[in-house]
Design an enzyme around this catalytic site. Structure first.
Site, mmCIF file in Angstrom:
data_model
loop_
_atom_site.group_PDB
_atom_site.id
_atom_site.type_symbol
_atom_site.label_atom_id
_atom_site.label_comp_id
_atom_site.label_asym_id
_atom_site.label_seq_id
_atom_site.Cartn_x
_atom_site.Cartn_y
_atom_site.Cartn_z
ATOM 1 N N GLU A 1 6.508 -10.643 14.544
ATOM 2 C CA GLU A 1 6.083 -11.351 15.841
ATOM 3 C C GLU A 1 6.365 -12.620 15.706
ATOM 4 O O GLU A 1 7.076 -13.196 16.933
ATOM 5 C CB GLU A 1 4.459 -11.290 15.750
ATOM 6 C CG GLU A 1 3.942 -11.452 17.154
ATOM 7 C CD GLU A 1 2.347 -11.050 17.092
ATOM 8 O OE1 GLU A 1 2.039 -10.747 16.182
ATOM 9 O OE2 GLU A 1 1.733 -11.467 18.155
ATOM 10 N N ARG B 1 0.713 -1.249 -0.024
ATOM 11 C CA ARG B 1 -0.122 0.058 0.125
ATOM 12 C C ARG B 1 1.003 1.193 0.011
ATOM 13 O O ARG B 1 0.367 2.376 -0.481
ATOM 14 C CB ARG B 1 -1.036 -0.006 1.116
ATOM 15 C CG ARG B 1 -2.109 -1.021 1.030
ATOM 16 C CD ARG B 1 -2.980 -1.133 2.136
ATOM 17 N NE ARG B 1 -2.318 -1.805 3.217
ATOM 18 C CZ ARG B 1 -1.861 -2.926 3.690
ATOM 19 N NH1 ARG B 1 -2.564 -3.807 2.847
ATOM 20 N NH2 ARG B 1 -1.226 -3.245 4.570
HETATM 21 P P1 AMP Z 1 5.154 -2.775 10.875
HETATM 22 O O1 AMP Z 1 6.526 -3.167 10.336
HETATM 23 O O2 AMP Z 1 4.836 -3.459 12.186
HETATM 24 O O3 AMP Z 1 5.164 -1.355 11.221
HETATM 25 O O4 AMP Z 1 4.043 -2.892 9.752
HETATM 26 C C1 AMP Z 1 3.898 -2.123 8.954
HETATM 27 C C2 AMP Z 1 3.252 -2.801 7.536
HETATM 28 O O5 AMP Z 1 2.224 -3.825 8.014
HETATM 29 C C3 AMP Z 1 2.501 -1.846 6.756
HETATM 30 O O6 AMP Z 1 2.957 -1.789 5.567
HETATM 31 C C4 AMP Z 1 1.062 -1.824 7.149
HETATM 32 O O7 AMP Z 1 0.396 -1.908 5.797
HETATM 33 C C5 AMP Z 1 0.879 -3.324 7.519
HETATM 34 N N1 AMP Z 1 0.022 -3.234 8.874
HETATM 35 C C6 AMP Z 1 0.679 -3.561 10.332
HETATM 36 N N2 AMP Z 1 -0.495 -3.598 10.977
HETATM 37 C C7 AMP Z 1 -1.506 -3.303 10.404
HETATM 38 C C8 AMP Z 1 -2.909 -2.896 10.894
HETATM 39 N N3 AMP Z 1 -3.412 -3.195 12.069
HETATM 40 N N4 AMP Z 1 -3.730 -2.426 9.703
HETATM 41 C C9 AMP Z 1 -3.433 -2.361 8.559
HETATM 42 N N5 AMP Z 1 -2.087 -2.515 8.057
HETATM 43 C C10 AMP Z 1 -1.193 -2.981 8.956
#
Ligand code: AMP
Length: 184
Positions: free
Chosen positions: A109, A72
């Protein structure tokens, strides 16, 4: 103009984004509330105003290139690059980019993930904006920043439409500035 029109004019971008995003409980797995941003990009005036808000912030800041994180981040990053007349480059999951790549792995995770960028995406004089739709734990964005700096580029900021403050993604991004249009 009637009351409804006045109200619409006064509705902030923050409120419009939050009214548009859909919460999907237990997707993609139990316990996660997934922020579905697809209604934002399906709403032309809203999508336009989101991209304009980013462009206003970064105009005149000396950016030379924009990086979008799969998938996205491609939507927002490429629209912004197009509006600002800047090159756009892709950070993708391992095995998707056709040319030579550099890669890095980061913890999830459960297990780990690997992302890649083409070796010629960034040059040492680049001032880079890293774009994704949402900042959660920050692992993905931190890995993207690492790819930029390993190629000699400087990350000006990481930009997100949505930030989940309670997951402390900013902390993982350490000294890299972070900007998000809406916070939960
Ligand atoms: P992170 O590496 O944990 O910051 O995860 C970021 C990526 O995961 C981004 O590309 C987001 O699009 C997706 N993502 C993680 N958690 C969510 C959520 N609760 N809702 C939508 N997209 C998420």
């Amino acid at each position: 103009m009637g009351d409804a029109g006045d109200r619409n004019l006064m509705t902030t971008l923050d409120t419009r984004i939050k009214q548009s995003i859909r919460d999907i409980p237990d997707f993609p797995k139990p316990g996660i509330i997934f922020k579905d941003i697809t209604p934002v990009v399906a709403d032309p005036p809203l999508f336009r105003d989101v991209i304009a808000a980013f462009a206003d912030r970064y105009q005149g800041k000396g950016l030379t290139t924009i990086i979008g994180i799969e998938s996205r981040g491609f939507i927002f990053g490429s629209a912004l690059a197009h509006k600002m007349g800047l090159p756009f480059h892709l950070v993708r999951k391992k095995g998707k980019l056709p040319y030579k790549t550099i890669q890095t792995s980061y913890d999830l995770e459960y297990g780990s993930a690997t992302i890649e960028m083409h070796v010629d995406a960034i040059t040492p004089t680049d001032v880079v904006l890293v774009v994704d739709d949402l900042l959660a734990t920050g692992g993905t964005a931190a890995a993207a920043c690492e790819l930029v700096s390993r190629q000699g580029g400087r990350v000006h900021e990481c930009a997100f439409m949505v930030e989940l403050d309670f997951l402390n993604g900013r902390k993982l991004l350490k000294d890299t500035p972070v900007f998000s249009l809406v916070h939960y």
